[in-house]
Motif scaffolding. Structure first.
Motif, PDB file in Angstrom:
ATOM      1  N   LEU A 112       0.740  -1.026  -0.189  1.00 37.19           N
ATOM      2  CA  LEU A 112      -0.063   0.125   0.229  1.00 37.19           C
ATOM      3  C   LEU A 112       0.760   1.177   0.006  1.00 37.19           C
ATOM      4  CD1 LEU A 112      -2.577   1.492   0.730  1.00 37.19           C
ATOM      5  CD2 LEU A 112      -1.946   1.323   3.239  1.00 37.19           C
ATOM      6  N   GLY A 113       0.603   1.970  -0.915  1.00 41.49           N
ATOM      7  CA  GLY A 113       1.404   3.465  -0.786  1.00 41.49           C
ATOM      8  C   GLY A 113       0.809   4.604  -1.438  1.00 41.49           C
ATOM      9  N   VAL A 114       1.287   5.622  -1.134  1.00 37.12           N
ATOM     10  CA  VAL A 114       0.679   7.049  -1.624  1.00 37.12           C
ATOM     11  C   VAL A 114       1.993   7.925  -1.857  1.00 37.12           C
ATOM     12  CG1 VAL A 114      -0.640   8.920  -1.337  1.00 37.12           C
ATOM     13  CG2 VAL A 114      -1.475   6.769  -0.635  1.00 37.12           C
ATOM     14  N   ARG A 170       0.084  12.938   0.283  1.00 33.04           N
ATOM     15  CA  ARG A 170      -0.370  11.895   1.946  1.00 33.04           C
ATOM     16  C   ARG A 170      -1.366  12.989   2.461  1.00 33.04           C
ATOM     17  NH1 ARG A 170       5.232   9.114   2.953  1.00 33.04           N
ATOM     18  NH2 ARG A 170       5.164   7.962   1.153  1.00 33.04           N
ATOM     19  N   ASN A 171      -1.756  12.282   3.433  1.00 36.63           N
ATOM     20  CA  ASN A 171      -2.867  13.198   4.535  1.00 36.63           C
ATOM     21  C   ASN A 171      -4.146  13.853   3.628  1.00 36.63           C
ATOM     22  OD1 ASN A 171      -0.938  12.571   6.536  1.00 36.63           O
ATOM     23  ND2 ASN A 171       0.150  14.277   5.980  1.00 36.63           N
ATOM     24  N   HIS A 172      -4.539  13.143   2.403  1.00 32.42           N
ATOM     25  CA  HIS A 172      -5.849  13.461   2.024  1.00 32.42           C
ATOM     26  C   HIS A 172      -6.790  12.305   1.808  1.00 32.42           C
ATOM     27  CE1 HIS A 172      -3.069  16.346  -0.129  1.00 32.42           C
ATOM     28  NE2 HIS A 172      -4.345  17.257  -0.361  1.00 32.42           N
ATOM     29  N   GLY A 173      -6.786  11.305   2.606  1.00 32.44           N
ATOM     30  CA  GLY A 173      -7.501  10.005   2.947  1.00 32.44           C
ATOM     31  C   GLY A 173      -7.527   9.170   1.613  1.00 32.44           C
ATOM     32  N   ALA A 206      -5.025   6.716   1.067  1.00 34.23           N
ATOM     33  CA  ALA A 206      -4.902   5.226   1.562  1.00 34.23           C
ATOM     34  C   ALA A 206      -6.205   4.655   2.118  1.00 34.23           C
ATOM     35  CB  ALA A 206      -3.721   5.403   2.346  1.00 34.23           C
ATOM     36  N   MET A 207      -6.840   5.499   3.020  1.00 31.44           N
ATOM     37  CA  MET A 207      -7.888   5.224   3.740  1.00 31.44           C
ATOM     38  C   MET A 207      -9.269   4.709   2.469  1.00 31.44           C
ATOM     39  SD  MET A 207      -9.752   5.771   6.586  1.00 31.44           S
ATOM     40  CE  MET A 207     -10.233   7.180   7.606  1.00 31.44           C
ATOM     41  N   ASN A 251       6.043   1.623  11.755  1.00 29.24           N
ATOM     42  CA  ASN A 251       5.268   2.502  10.769  1.00 29.24           C
ATOM     43  C   ASN A 251       4.075   3.035  11.413  1.00 29.24           C
ATOM     44  OD1 ASN A 251       4.198   3.546   8.480  1.00 29.24           O
ATOM     45  ND2 ASN A 251       4.574   1.749   7.238  1.00 29.24           N
ATOM     46  N   ARG A 273      -1.561   3.947  12.520  1.00 27.46           N
ATOM     47  CA  ARG A 273      -2.765   4.616  12.805  1.00 27.46           C
ATOM     48  C   ARG A 273      -4.067   4.144  11.859  1.00 27.46           C
ATOM     49  NH1 ARG A 273       1.026   8.550  13.802  1.00 27.46           N
ATOM     50  NH2 ARG A 273       0.507   9.659  11.891  1.00 27.46           N
ATOM     51  N   ARG A 312      -7.712   3.041  12.650  1.00 26.67           N
ATOM     52  CA  ARG A 312      -8.707   3.925  12.419  1.00 26.67           C
ATOM     53  C   ARG A 312      -9.796   3.219  11.484  1.00 26.67           C
ATOM     54  NH1 ARG A 312      -7.050   7.490   8.965  1.00 26.67           N
ATOM     55  NH2 ARG A 312      -5.145   8.016  10.340  1.00 26.67           N
TER      56      ARG A 312
END
Ligand code: ACO
Length: 181
Positions: A100-102, A107-110, A112-113, A140, A145, A149
Motif C-alpha cells: 500500500l503506498g501513496v 499524503r494526508n488526503h485520505g 490510503a483510507m 510504521n 494509525r 482507524r
C-alpha cells in the motif's frame, strides 16, 4: 493551487514503470520484477490505483497511490485458527494486502483510507471471503494509525519478521474480518 481530483481505477500494464518507481522510492524492501508483472497483468493479484485527474496532460492518469493484494486459502493462512468455517459452497478465502503506498505529496488526503476501504468493500462482496489481513513493520506509525482507524484488529506481534539490511524488525499482523468471521 490546483484542487486534486482523485479517481480510483484498476492497475494496468501502462502503470508498470511508475509502479516500480514508487515501490523503489517508498519501501525499504526490494520487490522482484515478477511481482510488478503479476500486478499489472492481474495474474493472481488484485490491485487498485489512485490518480489525480486534475494534473496536466500526460500526468492525469499517472499513479499517485496503489494497493496490491492476493487471495489466500483461509485454511492455509497463518490466521487459519481465527476463521470461522461454515461453508458448504466452497473454500473460504482471505485477501492478503501485499503493498500500500501513496506518493509523499499526496499524503494526508485520505487516499490510503479510500484504497483500503475499497479492498474491504470488495472482500465483503465475495461470500467465501472471510477477511483482509496484512503485515506492517512495528515502527510504521502512520500505517498503524490508518489500520486502527479503519477498525482492523491487531492479532499478533511477530518477532523479527522483517530482515532489512541485516537487521531484524518486528511486524504486527492486522485483520479485518468480513462475512461473519
Ligand atoms: N484532510 C486532512 N487530513 C486527512 C484527510 C483530509 N481530507 N484525510 C485523512 N487525513 C489524515 C488521517 O486522519 C491520517 O491522520 P493521522 O496520520 O494523524 O492518523 C492521515 O491523514 C493519513 O491518512 P490517509 O490520508 O488515509 O493516508 P495516506 O494517503 O497519507 O497514506 C500511507 C498513508 C499509505 C501509510 C503513506 O504514508 C505511505 O505511503 N507511506 C509509505 C509506505 C507505507 O508505509 N505503506 C504501508 C506499509 S504496510 C503495507 O504495505 C501492508
Amino acid at each position: 493551487s490546483r484542487r486534486p481530483s482523485i479517481y480510483y481505477r484498476p492497475i494496468n500494464p501502462n502503470d508498470l514503470d511508475r509502479l516500480e518507481q514508487i515501490h523503489r522510492d517508498i519501501f525499504p524492501i526490494k520487490y522482484e520484477s515478477e511481482f510488478f508483472q503479476s500486478v499489472v497483468n492481474g495474474v493472481g493479484i488484485v490491485s487498485w490505483a489512485a490518480v489525480d485527474r486534475s494534473r496536466p496532460d500526460g500526468h492525469c492518469d499517472e499513479l499517485i497511490g496503489f494497493v496490491t493484494a492476493k487471495f489466500v486459502l483461509a485454511k492455509e493462512s497463518e490466521i487459519d485458527d481465527l476463521i470461522c468455517y461454515d461453508s458448504s459452497q466452497g473454500e473460504e478465502t482471505l485477501i492478503y494486502i501485499l503493498t500500500l503506498g501513496v506518493v509523499e505529496s499526496y499524503r494526508n488526503h485520505g487516499i490510503a483510507m479510500s484504497l483500503i476501504s475499497g479492498v474491504i468493500r470488495y472482500a465483503s462482496g465475495l461470500s467465501l471471503c472471510r477477511g483482509v489481513y496484512l503485515h506492517v513493520i512495528a515502527y510504521n506509525n502512520p500505517a498503524i494509525r490508518l489500520y486502527n482507524r479503519l477498525m482492523f484488529r491487531c492479532v499478533r506481534r511477530l518477532n523479527g519478521f522483517y530482515l532489512i539490511k541485516r537487521q531484524h524488525f518486528d511486524a504486527f499482523l492486522f485483520v479485518y474480518f468480513v462475512n461473519g468471521s
